[in-house]
Each structure stands twice: as structure tokens, then as C-alpha cells.
Scaffold this motif. Structure first.
Motif, PDB file in Angstrom:
ATOM      1  N   THR A 138       2.999  12.459  -1.589  1.00 56.75           N
ATOM      2  CA  THR A 138       3.400  11.315  -0.758  1.00 56.75           C
ATOM      3  C   THR A 138       4.827  10.887  -1.073  1.00 56.75           C
ATOM      4  OG1 THR A 138       1.098  10.563  -0.752  1.00 56.75           O
ATOM      5  CG2 THR A 138       2.769   8.975  -0.074  1.00 56.75           C
ATOM      6  N   GLU A 194       0.831  -1.210   0.000  1.00 59.12           N
ATOM      7  CA  GLU A 194       0.000   0.000   0.000  1.00 59.12           C
ATOM      8  C   GLU A 194       0.864   1.258   0.000  1.00 59.12           C
ATOM      9  OE1 GLU A 194      -2.461  -0.402   3.381  1.00 59.12           O
ATOM     10  OE2 GLU A 194      -3.741  -1.986   2.520  1.00 59.12           O
ATOM     11  N   LEU A 218       2.245   1.760  -3.503  1.00 55.61           N
ATOM     12  CA  LEU A 218       1.234   2.313  -4.410  1.00 55.61           C
ATOM     13  C   LEU A 218       0.994   3.797  -4.136  1.00 55.61           C
ATOM     14  CD1 LEU A 218      -1.444  -0.544  -4.517  1.00 55.61           C
ATOM     15  CD2 LEU A 218       0.232   0.056  -6.273  1.00 55.61           C
ATOM     16  N   ALA A 219       1.004   4.178  -2.847  1.00 54.82           N
ATOM     17  CA  ALA A 219       0.787   5.589  -2.501  1.00 54.82           C
ATOM     18  C   ALA A 219       1.921   6.463  -3.032  1.00 54.82           C
ATOM     19  CB  ALA A 219       0.663   5.731  -0.989  1.00 54.82           C
ATOM     20  N   ARG A 220       3.157   5.992  -2.951  1.00 52.07           N
ATOM     21  CA  ARG A 220       4.290   6.792  -3.430  1.00 52.07           C
ATOM     22  C   ARG A 220       4.292   6.931  -4.945  1.00 52.07           C
ATOM     23  NH1 ARG A 220       7.146   3.418   0.100  1.00 52.07           N
ATOM     24  NH2 ARG A 220       8.158   2.399  -1.690  1.00 52.07           N
ATOM     25  N   THR A 221       3.873   5.888  -5.627  1.00 52.73           N
ATOM     26  CA  THR A 221       3.908   5.932  -7.094  1.00 52.73           C
ATOM     27  C   THR A 221       2.700   6.637  -7.701  1.00 52.73           C
ATOM     28  OG1 THR A 221       2.869   3.740  -7.123  1.00 52.73           O
ATOM     29  CG2 THR A 221       5.272   3.831  -7.263  1.00 52.73           C
ATOM     30  N   SER A 222       1.670   6.840  -6.926  1.00 56.38           N
ATOM     31  CA  SER A 222       0.457   7.470  -7.470  1.00 56.38           C
ATOM     32  C   SER A 222       0.232   8.893  -6.972  1.00 56.38           C
ATOM     33  CB  SER A 222      -0.773   6.621  -7.118  1.00 56.38           C
ATOM     34  OG  SER A 222      -0.896   6.495  -5.711  1.00 56.38           O
ATOM     35  N   ASN A 223       1.001   9.342  -5.989  1.00 53.94           N
ATOM     36  CA  ASN A 223       0.798  10.678  -5.420  1.00 53.94           C
ATOM     37  C   ASN A 223       2.164  11.327  -5.226  1.00 53.94           C
ATOM     38  OD1 ASN A 223       0.134  12.968  -3.906  1.00 53.94           O
ATOM     39  ND2 ASN A 223      -1.528  11.905  -2.840  1.00 53.94           N
TER      40      ASN A 223
END
Length: 478
Positions: A385, A374, A377-382
């Protein structure tokens, strides 16, 4: 041939028709025919038929089938049949037949002769068992034929011609025809029968050990036996006590009993495959004799009360002490059983806790893996973040560094500047080295290994190589 067929048929039919067999005077007819078989008169038979196998020029085939018939009738344990046979002198007749077989030299039909001898001894065993009078009829002549068989060469036991069966029959005849008759026992001892038994026991043939040891136990009721047992000597001056101990150790080895270097049993309590209930029962087994003795004394006490007898003071105190000791043993065993049950319950709880801990650790690893995914995914999508994670990474790197630097120490950067990732990157170290101008730059020329690199001022420099003066001119084709 017709006689052989008739006797073979009787061996199967007569045991089912006892009344008809006796009404036709079967015993007398069979014994008369058996007597004829024992005569050594000339008898011509080729022995080519199925039932006549081994009877070429003799009466072995007739004798073999007649003894089979007698054996079948005797082992019915019908007292009418057996009593009639004994009254007609079958015991003495069978002993004489056995002696006749002993006196004959070894013949080609050795296997059939051994079968005849084995059946003869089995018939005698069936007749004499549990009857002292018949054992007395067996007498010293019967003991002599038993001793003769026991003196057989031990090598014959490996030949596979029926010697094993004959020896089994002989041991059975000792049990049934000699034991219990004091005259026969004494004669057997005088003829060194115990020595022969121990000699066979020393052969280490497991199939005979159980039967021989049982016979030895029964003979030990005779007070004269112990002297013979103690006097026996085997190979390498082996004694009877040493032989029995070796047999005991061999049996322990086959059972898997473990001992330490001093010979003590080390795994008596560590029995495999036992549950808590089994160990509770094992406590009772350990104290079985104590409980049995206590039970007997309780019965004695109850009988005294029923008979309304009064014991003297000393006997009464002794009886009360024995009963009290038995009760204490029972309480001790009950306490030990309770302790075993509690320990087993505690062990079950601990095992259950270990299983739950293992399951919990597995779930925790899964949770950590999911949480890591998770975060990725947060680092790669925002972008926010990602920047936040980058700052946290740099802060963690700075906090892990050694703050105090020693004097004259060289510091190398390990962080790649301008890298926009938060995953671990390869280690990069920037090292200040010798200037390029001193090394001559990159090695562009592949023939550098063939060139001379002179040393000037301690550094290597590139040198132009001049062609040799005496280089012959190349001819130009016209």
C-alpha cells in the motif's frame, strides 16, 4: 401634647369607624379645632415631642395633624362625610388657611408649611372632584391660590423641601377644582394660567409632563384656550407648537424610534422581538380605526333595517359604498396576513435547511478525517500500500508540472531521491553555484574577519599571513 396624640390616633382610627365619627360630630369638632389653629394668637410650645416637631412657638404641629385627619376622611369618598364638611364651609375655611400660609414669610419650618399647603390642596381636590357646585364654591379665590403656587421659582423644585409635592397637588387641584366650571376656567385663562402651565412644561420635567398635557387637553375644550396657547412664548421665542414637537421627539428618543436624515421613521415595521403571530396582529392594529368606523356603519345599517326605514337613493349608495370599502379593507388585511404566514413558513423551512446543511458539513468533515486516518494506517502497516501510494504521489507531482519548458531555462529538482515516505516533505532545491575552490572552502578559521582577503582574478582566496618583522622577542624566564 395630648391633643397631638389624640389627633394622630384619630387619623388612623376614624376612617375605620365612620358611623362613630359622625355620631360624635367629628367634622364640626375638627373644623372648630382647625379654626383655632388658624388664629395667630400667642401660643407657647417648645416642639420637643415627636408629634410636636416643627411647632416651636406656633400651631403648625396641630394644623398639620388636623389636615392629615381631614385628608384621610375626605379620601374615603364617603358622600355623607364630604357633604357634611361642605355644608359646614370647609372649602372656604381651607382657602383662608392657605392664604394665611401664603402671607407668612419663609420660616425655619418651611418643609412643614409646604406639607400643610399640599394637604390643603389635596383635600380641596377630593371634595370638588365631579361636583360642579363645589367647584363654584372653590371660585376665583381658589384659582388665585393655585396661580400663586404656579408662580413659584422653578429653582425651588430642585431643593427637595416638598415643592414637587406641592406642585403635584396644585396640578391635581386644577384638574379637580377648576376644569368643568366655566367661570373658573375663564378666570384661570384671564390670569394667564395657560402661560404658567406652558412655562412649567418648558422646564422639561418628565414627572410633570403627563399631568400638564392632560390638563391642556381638557382646557382645549374651552374655545378661548387656543388663543392663549398660540400667544405663549418661551425662552428664545419658543412657541407652544415647537415645545410640543420637542417633547414628542424626546419621547421618541426614549422609546428608541429611529429616523433618517430627513426625519422620517425608518424602523416602524422593523419592530424587535415580534413573532409571525405578532405581525399578524399588528396588521389589525394598523387598520383598527378603519375597522371601528366600518363596525359603526354596520350598526347603523342594522338599526335602519330594524326600524324598517328606507333611505333615499343617495344615502343608500353612500352607505353601501362605505360598507363595501370596509369589507375590501378586511379582505386586504386578511390577504396580507396570509402572505405573512406563508413567508414565515418559508423562512422556517430555509432556516431548517441551513441547520441540516451545517450538520451535514460537520459529518462530512468527520468522514474525511476518518478516511485520512485509515489511509495513513494502511500505508504504515502494509508495504504494498505504501509503494502504491508513493507511485500515485509521484504521478500526481508529474502531472502537476509544466510540460513545456522555455528556452535557456534552468530546471531545479524539488524531489529528494531515495525518500521512502508519502507525507509531504520540505522543499529542497539543488542549485549549481560558484565552485568551492574559488571560495576557499569552508570557513574553518574563526578569525577570518581579521584577515586580509585580497582579490585575485575576481575571486577570494586564502592567504597565509606572515608575522611582522619588528616583532619583539619574548623573554624566557629562567
Amino acid at each position: 401634647e395630648l391633643q397631638l396624640h389624640a389627633i394622630a390616633t384619630l387619623s388612623s382610627v376614624a376612617p375605620l369607624l365612620i358611623e362613630e365619627y359622625m355620631s360624635c360630630h367629628g367634622n364640626s369638632r375638627i373644623l372648630a379645632f382647625l379654626e383655632w389653629c388658624g388664629h395667630e394668637d400667642s401660643y407657647f410650645i417648645h416642639g420637643n415631642s415627636f408629634h410636636g416637631t416643627g411647632g416651636r412657638g406656633n400651631k403648625f404641629a396641630q394644623m398639620r395633624y388636623t389636615l392629615r385627619l381631614l385628608r384621610a376622611m375626605v379620601y374615603l369618598e364617603d358622600e355623607t362625610v364630604n357633604k357634611d364638611l361642605c355644608e359646614r364651609g370647609v372649602i372656604h375655611q381651607l382657602i383662608e388657611i392657605f392664604k394665611t400660609m401664603m402671607s407668612r414669610p419663609a420660616e425655619k419650618e418651611e418643609a412643614i408649611a409646604l406639607e400643610i399647603q399640599s394637604d390643603t390642596l389635596l383635600i380641596l381636590s377630593g371634595l370638588c372632584e365631579n361636583y360642579i357646585q363645589r367647584k363654584e364654591m372653590f371660585g376665583t379665590e381658589g384659582v388665585d391660590i393655585v396661580l400663586h403656587v404656579m408662580k413659584t421659582d422653578p429653582k425651588n423644585l430642585q431643593r427637595g423641601l416638598g415643592y414637587n409635592v406641592l406642585l403635584f397637588s396644585t396640578l391635581d387641584s386644577i384638574w379637580c377644582c377648576i376644569l368643568g366650571c366655566y367661570d373658573s376656567e375663564d378666570y384661570f385663562l384671564e390670569k394667564e394660567g395657560i402661560f404658567l402651565l406652558l412655562d412649567i412644561l418648558a422646564l422639561n420635567q418628565k414627572k410633570f409632563c403627563n399631568l400638564i398635557l392632560g390638563i391642556m387637553v381638557e382646557f382645549c375644550d374651552n374655545p378661548k384656550t387656543s388663543a392663549h396657547v398660540n400667544a405663549w412664548r418661551g425662552k428664545k421665542d419658543l412657541t407652544a407648537a415647537s415645545l410640543l414637537i420637542k417633547l414628542w421627539r424626546k419621547e421618541e428618543k426614549e422609546l428608541g424610534v429611529k429616523r433618517d436624515r430627513n426625519g422620517k421613521i425608518v424602523d416602524f415595521e422593523n419592530l424587535p422581538g415580534l413573532s409571525a403571530e405578532d405581525f399578524v396582529t399588528l396588521c389589525i392594529i394598523h387598520r383598527y380605526f378603519d375597522f371601528k368606523i366600518g363596525e359603526i356603519w354596520n350598526e347603523v345599517s342594522e338599526e335602519i333595517k330594524l326600524e324598517k326605514l328606507r333611505l333615499v337613493t343617495t344615502d343608500e349608495k353612500s352607505l353601501n359604498s362605505i360598507i363595501a370599502a370596509t369589507e375590501n379593507i378586511g379582505k386586504m388585511v386578511a390577504s396580507l396576513q396570509s402572505e405573512m404566514i406563508e413567508n414565515q413558513a418559508l423562512q422556517d423551512v430555509q432556516n431548517e435547511q441551513r441547520v441540516y446543511a451545517k450538520i451535514q458539513a460537520t459529518h462530512k468533515q468527520r468522514e474525511q478525517a476518518n478516511k485520512s486516518w485509515e489511509n495513513f494506517l494502511a500505508r504504515t502497516s502494509n508495504a504494498k500500500t505504501l509503494k502504491k501510494a508513493k507511485k500515485l504521489q509521484e504521478k500526481a507531482i508529474e502531472s502537476s508540472r509544466y510540460t513545456e519548458r522555455p528556452q535557456n531555462a534552468t530546471f531545479h529538482q524539488t524531489v529528494i531521491k531515495g525518500l521512502n515516505t508519502t507525507v509531504p516533505s520540505g522543499r529542497v532545491v539543488t542549485v549549481q553555484s560558484t565552485p568551492t575552490r574559488l571560495l576557499g572552502g569552508p570557513l574553518a578559521d574563526t578569525d577570518i574577519a581579521l584577515k586580509k582577503l585580497p582579490i585575485r582574478g575576481g575571486a577570494l582566496q586564502r592567504v597565509k599571513v606572515k608575522p611582522p618583522l619588528n616583532d619583539p622577542k619574548k623573554s624566557i624566564p629562567t
